[in-house]
Write a protein that holds these residues in place. Structure first.
Motif, PDB file in Angstrom:
ATOM      1  N   MET A  99       0.851  -1.190   0.000  1.00 38.28           N
ATOM      2  CA  MET A  99       0.000   0.000   0.000  1.00 38.28           C
ATOM      3  C   MET A  99       0.891   1.247   0.000  1.00 38.28           C
ATOM      4  O   MET A  99       1.758   1.383   0.856  1.00 38.28           O
ATOM      5  N   PRO A 100       0.752   2.163  -0.969  1.00 36.33           N
ATOM      6  CA  PRO A 100       1.593   3.349  -0.953  1.00 36.33           C
ATOM      7  C   PRO A 100       1.334   4.143   0.318  1.00 36.33           C
ATOM      8  O   PRO A 100       0.199   4.259   0.761  1.00 36.33           O
ATOM      9  N   SER A 101       2.417   4.736   0.918  1.00 37.82           N
ATOM     10  CA  SER A 101       2.227   5.396   2.204  1.00 37.82           C
ATOM     11  C   SER A 101       1.333   6.622   2.078  1.00 37.82           C
ATOM     12  O   SER A 101       0.743   7.080   3.035  1.00 37.82           O
ATOM     13  N   SER A 102       1.188   7.193   0.843  1.00 36.19           N
ATOM     14  CA  SER A 102       0.355   8.384   0.692  1.00 36.19           C
ATOM     15  C   SER A 102      -1.137   8.045   0.731  1.00 36.19           C
ATOM     16  O   SER A 102      -1.958   8.886   1.069  1.00 36.19           O
ATOM     17  N   ALA A 103      -1.492   6.802   0.366  1.00 35.28           N
ATOM     18  CA  ALA A 103      -2.908   6.434   0.344  1.00 35.28           C
ATOM     19  C   ALA A 103      -3.367   6.159   1.772  1.00 35.28           C
ATOM     20  O   ALA A 103      -2.642   5.550   2.546  1.00 35.28           O
ATOM     21  N   PRO A 104      -4.575   6.630   2.137  1.00 34.00           N
ATOM     22  CA  PRO A 104      -5.044   6.338   3.492  1.00 34.00           C
ATOM     23  C   PRO A 104      -5.176   4.830   3.700  1.00 34.00           C
ATOM     24  O   PRO A 104      -5.595   4.114   2.791  1.00 34.00           O
ATOM     25  N   ALA A 105      -4.793   4.360   4.879  1.00 36.94           N
ATOM     26  CA  ALA A 105      -4.934   2.935   5.193  1.00 36.94           C
ATOM     27  C   ALA A 105      -6.421   2.635   5.361  1.00 36.94           C
ATOM     28  O   ALA A 105      -7.123   3.348   6.077  1.00 36.94           O
ATOM     29  N   ARG A 106      -6.880   1.581   4.706  1.00 37.96           N
ATOM     30  CA  ARG A 106      -8.315   1.249   4.762  1.00 37.96           C
ATOM     31  C   ARG A 106      -8.505   0.178   5.833  1.00 37.96           C
ATOM     32  O   ARG A 106      -8.375  -1.020   5.590  1.00 37.96           O
ATOM     33  N   ILE A 107      -8.823   0.671   7.024  1.00 40.28           N
ATOM     34  CA  ILE A 107      -8.771  -0.148   8.231  1.00 40.28           C
ATOM     35  C   ILE A 107      -9.644  -1.403   8.134  1.00 40.28           C
ATOM     36  O   ILE A 107      -9.240  -2.485   8.542  1.00 40.28           O
ATOM     37  N   ALA A 108     -10.853  -1.277   7.570  1.00 42.25           N
ATOM     38  CA  ALA A 108     -11.787  -2.414   7.573  1.00 42.25           C
ATOM     39  C   ALA A 108     -11.240  -3.610   6.805  1.00 42.25           C
ATOM     40  O   ALA A 108     -11.628  -4.746   7.066  1.00 42.25           O
ATOM     41  N   GLY A 109     -10.328  -3.361   5.863  1.00 42.35           N
ATOM     42  CA  GLY A 109      -9.821  -4.460   5.051  1.00 42.35           C
ATOM     43  C   GLY A 109      -8.441  -4.927   5.464  1.00 42.35           C
ATOM     44  O   GLY A 109      -7.810  -5.699   4.743  1.00 42.35           O
ATOM     45  N   MET A 110      -7.964  -4.464   6.623  1.00 42.91           N
ATOM     46  CA  MET A 110      -6.592  -4.800   7.027  1.00 42.91           C
ATOM     47  C   MET A 110      -6.580  -5.932   8.044  1.00 42.91           C
ATOM     48  O   MET A 110      -7.357  -5.939   9.004  1.00 42.91           O
ATOM     49  N   SER A 111      -5.660  -6.876   7.824  1.00 40.59           N
ATOM     50  CA  SER A 111      -5.486  -7.970   8.785  1.00 40.59           C
ATOM     51  C   SER A 111      -4.838  -7.413  10.055  1.00 40.59           C
ATOM     52  O   SER A 111      -4.301  -6.295  10.058  1.00 40.59           O
ATOM     53  N   ILE A 112      -4.861  -8.200  11.115  1.00 40.72           N
ATOM     54  CA  ILE A 112      -4.217  -7.778  12.365  1.00 40.72           C
ATOM     55  C   ILE A 112      -2.732  -7.493  12.121  1.00 40.72           C
ATOM     56  O   ILE A 112      -2.187  -6.508  12.625  1.00 40.72           O
ATOM     57  N   GLU A 113      -2.096  -8.328  11.300  1.00 39.19           N
ATOM     58  CA  GLU A 113      -0.663  -8.122  11.037  1.00 39.19           C
ATOM     59  C   GLU A 113      -0.445  -6.772  10.334  1.00 39.19           C
ATOM     60  O   GLU A 113       0.493  -6.036  10.647  1.00 39.19           O
ATOM     61  N   GLU A 114      -1.334  -6.455   9.389  1.00 43.42           N
ATOM     62  CA  GLU A 114      -1.204  -5.162   8.691  1.00 43.42           C
ATOM     63  C   GLU A 114      -1.485  -4.003   9.649  1.00 43.42           C
ATOM     64  O   GLU A 114      -0.825  -2.960   9.589  1.00 43.42           O
ATOM     65  N   LEU A 115      -2.464  -4.192  10.531  1.00 40.77           N
ATOM     66  CA  LEU A 115      -2.759  -3.131  11.508  1.00 40.77           C
ATOM     67  C   LEU A 115      -1.595  -2.954  12.476  1.00 40.77           C
ATOM     68  O   LEU A 115      -1.258  -1.824  12.862  1.00 40.77           O
ATOM     69  N   GLU A 116      -0.965  -4.066  12.852  1.00 42.68           N
ATOM     70  CA  GLU A 116       0.192  -3.960  13.756  1.00 42.68           C
ATOM     71  C   GLU A 116       1.327  -3.200  13.082  1.00 42.68           C
ATOM     72  O   GLU A 116       2.015  -2.393  13.716  1.00 42.68           O
ATOM     73  N   ALA A 117       1.507  -3.458  11.770  1.00 47.42           N
ATOM     74  CA  ALA A 117       2.563  -2.736  11.042  1.00 47.42           C
ATOM     75  C   ALA A 117       2.239  -1.242  11.000  1.00 47.42           C
ATOM     76  O   ALA A 117       3.123  -0.388  11.152  1.00 47.42           O
ATOM     77  N   LEU A 118       0.951  -0.928  10.815  1.00 48.93           N
ATOM     78  CA  LEU A 118       0.548   0.486  10.804  1.00 48.93           C
ATOM     79  C   LEU A 118       0.811   1.119  12.170  1.00 48.93           C
ATOM     80  O   LEU A 118       1.337   2.237  12.266  1.00 48.93           O
ATOM     81  N   MET A 119       0.463   0.392  13.237  1.00 47.27           N
ATOM     82  CA  MET A 119       0.681   0.931  14.584  1.00 47.27           C
ATOM     83  C   MET A 119       2.174   1.156  14.839  1.00 47.27           C
ATOM     84  O   MET A 119       2.564   2.157  15.446  1.00 47.27           O
ATOM     85  N   ALA A 120       2.998   0.231  14.349  1.00 50.06           N
ATOM     86  CA  ALA A 120       4.448   0.394  14.528  1.00 50.06           C
ATOM     87  C   ALA A 120       4.914   1.667  13.820  1.00 50.06           C
ATOM     88  O   ALA A 120       5.708   2.447  14.362  1.00 50.06           O
ATOM     89  N   LEU A 138     -10.411 -12.617   3.424  1.00 54.62           N
ATOM     90  CA  LEU A 138     -10.590 -13.868   4.179  1.00 54.62           C
ATOM     91  C   LEU A 138      -9.845 -13.804   5.511  1.00 54.62           C
ATOM     92  O   LEU A 138     -10.338 -14.278   6.539  1.00 54.62           O
ATOM     93  N   SER A 139      -8.650 -13.202   5.487  1.00 57.21           N
ATOM     94  CA  SER A 139      -7.874 -13.084   6.729  1.00 57.21           C
ATOM     95  C   SER A 139      -8.645 -12.274   7.763  1.00 57.21           C
ATOM     96  O   SER A 139      -8.653 -12.612   8.948  1.00 57.21           O
ATOM     97  N   VAL A 140      -9.280 -11.201   7.317  1.00 63.25           N
ATOM     98  CA  VAL A 140     -10.015 -10.333   8.243  1.00 63.25           C
ATOM     99  C   VAL A 140     -11.300 -11.022   8.716  1.00 63.25           C
ATOM    100  O   VAL A 140     -11.635 -11.011   9.905  1.00 63.25           O
ATOM    101  N   ILE A 141     -11.996 -11.643   7.780  1.00 65.27           N
ATOM    102  CA  ILE A 141     -13.294 -12.252   8.116  1.00 65.27           C
ATOM    103  C   ILE A 141     -13.118 -13.428   9.076  1.00 65.27           C
ATOM    104  O   ILE A 141     -13.914 -13.623   9.992  1.00 65.27           O
ATOM    105  N   THR A 142     -12.056 -14.214   8.880  1.00 66.14           N
ATOM    106  CA  THR A 142     -11.926 -15.441   9.678  1.00 66.14           C
ATOM    107  C   THR A 142     -11.126 -15.248  10.968  1.00 66.14           C
ATOM    108  O   THR A 142     -11.078 -16.157  11.791  1.00 66.14           O
ATOM    109  N   ASP A 143     -10.514 -14.091  11.156  1.00 62.99           N
ATOM    110  CA  ASP A 143      -9.686 -13.871  12.354  1.00 62.99           C
ATOM    111  C   ASP A 143     -10.584 -13.505  13.536  1.00 62.99           C
ATOM    112  O   ASP A 143     -11.371 -12.555  13.448  1.00 62.99           O
ATOM    113  N   ARG A 144     -10.426 -14.248  14.639  1.00 67.55           N
ATOM    114  CA  ARG A 144     -11.254 -13.982  15.830  1.00 67.55           C
ATOM    115  C   ARG A 144     -11.064 -12.570  16.365  1.00 67.55           C
ATOM    116  O   ARG A 144     -11.909 -12.026  17.049  1.00 67.55           O
TER     117      ARG A 144
END
Ligand code: SF4
Length: 351
Positions: free
Chosen positions: A1-22, A176-182
């Motif tokens: 995802m280019p850093s200029s584009a807003p991160a689309r939270i609803a479609g991000m896996s936990i791993e992607e969200l963790e990278a964003l938080m970092a 699928l990663s987002v939908i199936t992750d508890r």
């Protein structure tokens, strides 16, 4: 995802969200908190995420977005199914269906593309052509829209709306990663099914997904000539190659696949077609779903009579006991297989 584009939270896996938080200098657990707000509590603004520090909420407002499609229209069927016409940020319109059943389940049927390049002849979407792939957020948001329309959580998800999921495999896998992750939507992978016209290389790639996601093949005929006519995209692979990929998939995820067969009077409902179907299914760990073709305005295809459909089922059952003749859901609101797209003025269907 280019850093200029807003991160689309609803479609991000936990791993992607963790990278964003970092990136934002935040601890990893903020990813789980954010996901819970989006997927469990359905908040529409970062300011509502009251257990996040104000500084993080401000950062998220700058760097991310909580894209939610607009529900432009909602139609309720006599059987309780609800078809939703959703408008995406670029004005593109797609459809989803929320399907309740008598056992208390609520199934969301989601779209993966706007339009579809596969051109199945009985399908409204297939006739409209392909416009674009949906991203993971646009796919996941259909699950929350289905839950909102029914006023209760979704228990099952089928990727059988507009589009061919395996032609958008990267975003479908993210969804699928987002939908199936508890920690996100939290629907078990055994309650999720991806439907395809049969693309062997993509079926093999999907088998690498970490969960036991169900696979349904939109077969519709096991006679090469008939199938090539009904499902033109499938001309690229032989039925034998598709069949082998199903065997590999079923073995990799340790669950049966489903063979979907839409019965069309005078086209694929003969005894010879039934025998070809049972020959195709032999040696595949599969259950077979038969369903009458839904009427689509402007198209000549018609379901066989109830008697002819039962005869077809009985022919198949002689060799394949796991065969079901299913009732169509939502056909009175054009929400059934092959009918999606009617309210948007476009044309649509079900992989
Ligand atoms: S049935 Fe599915 S794969 Fe075929 S054209 Fe319609 S949406 Fe595409």
């Amino acid at each position: 995802m280019p850093s200029s584009a807003p991160a689309r939270i609803a479609g991000m896996s936990i791993e992607e969200l963790e990278a964003l938080m970092a990136e934002l200098g935040q601890p990893a657990y903020r990813a789980r908190q954010t996901a819970a707000w989006v997927h469990r509590r359905g908040v529409r603004s970062f300011d509502s995420m009251t257990d996040l520090p104000a500084e993080l909420r401000a950062l998220l407002s700058e760097r991310a977005e909580l894209a939610q499609p607009l529900v432009r229209e909602s139609r309720r069927s006599r059987d309780g199914s609800v078809k939703l016409l959703l408008e995406l940020e670029d004005g593109e319109r797609i459809e989803s269906v929320a399907i309740p059943d008598e056992d208390g389940r609520l199934t969301a049927c989601v779209s993966t593309q706007a339009g579809c390049p596969c051109g199945c002849v009985f399908c409204m979407t297939g006739r409209s052509g392909y416009r674009r792939n949906l991203d993971s957020a646009e796919i996941v948001c259909q699950v929350s829209a289905a839950a909102s329309s029914a006023g209760r959580p979704v228990t099952n998800v089928v990727f059988m709306g507009m589009g061919e999921p395996l032609l958008n495999l990267e975003e479908v896998t993210r969804a699928l990663s987002v939908i199936t992750d508890r920690r996100c939507v939290g629907i078990g992978s055994r309650h999720v099914t991806v439907s395809t016209v049969g693309i062997p290389p993509a079926i093999d790639r999907l088998s690498g997904f970490r969960g036991q996601v169900g696979l349904a093949l939109s077969l519709h005929s096991a006679v090469e000539q008939t199938r090539r006519r009904l499902v033109p995209y499938s001309r690229r692979w032989s039925l034998a190659d598709i069949r082998e990929s199903l065997v590999r998939y079923s073995s990799a995820v340790n669950r049966p696949v489903t063979l979907e067969y839409c019965l069309i009077g005078g086209v694929n409902d003969s005894r010879a077609e039934a025998e070809a179907l049972t020959a195709f299914a032999r040696g595949v760990r599969a259950k077979i779903n038969l369903i009458g073709c839904n009427r689509v305005e402007g198209l000549p295809w018609r379901s066989p009579s109830p008697r002819a459909m039962k005869a077809f089922r009985d022919w198949v059952a002689e060799s394949c006991p796991v065969v079901t003749l299913r009732a169509s859901r939502g056909s009175d609101i054009s929400a059934a297989c092959g009918q999606l797209g009617g309210v948007s003025g476009g044309v649509s269907g079900s992989g």
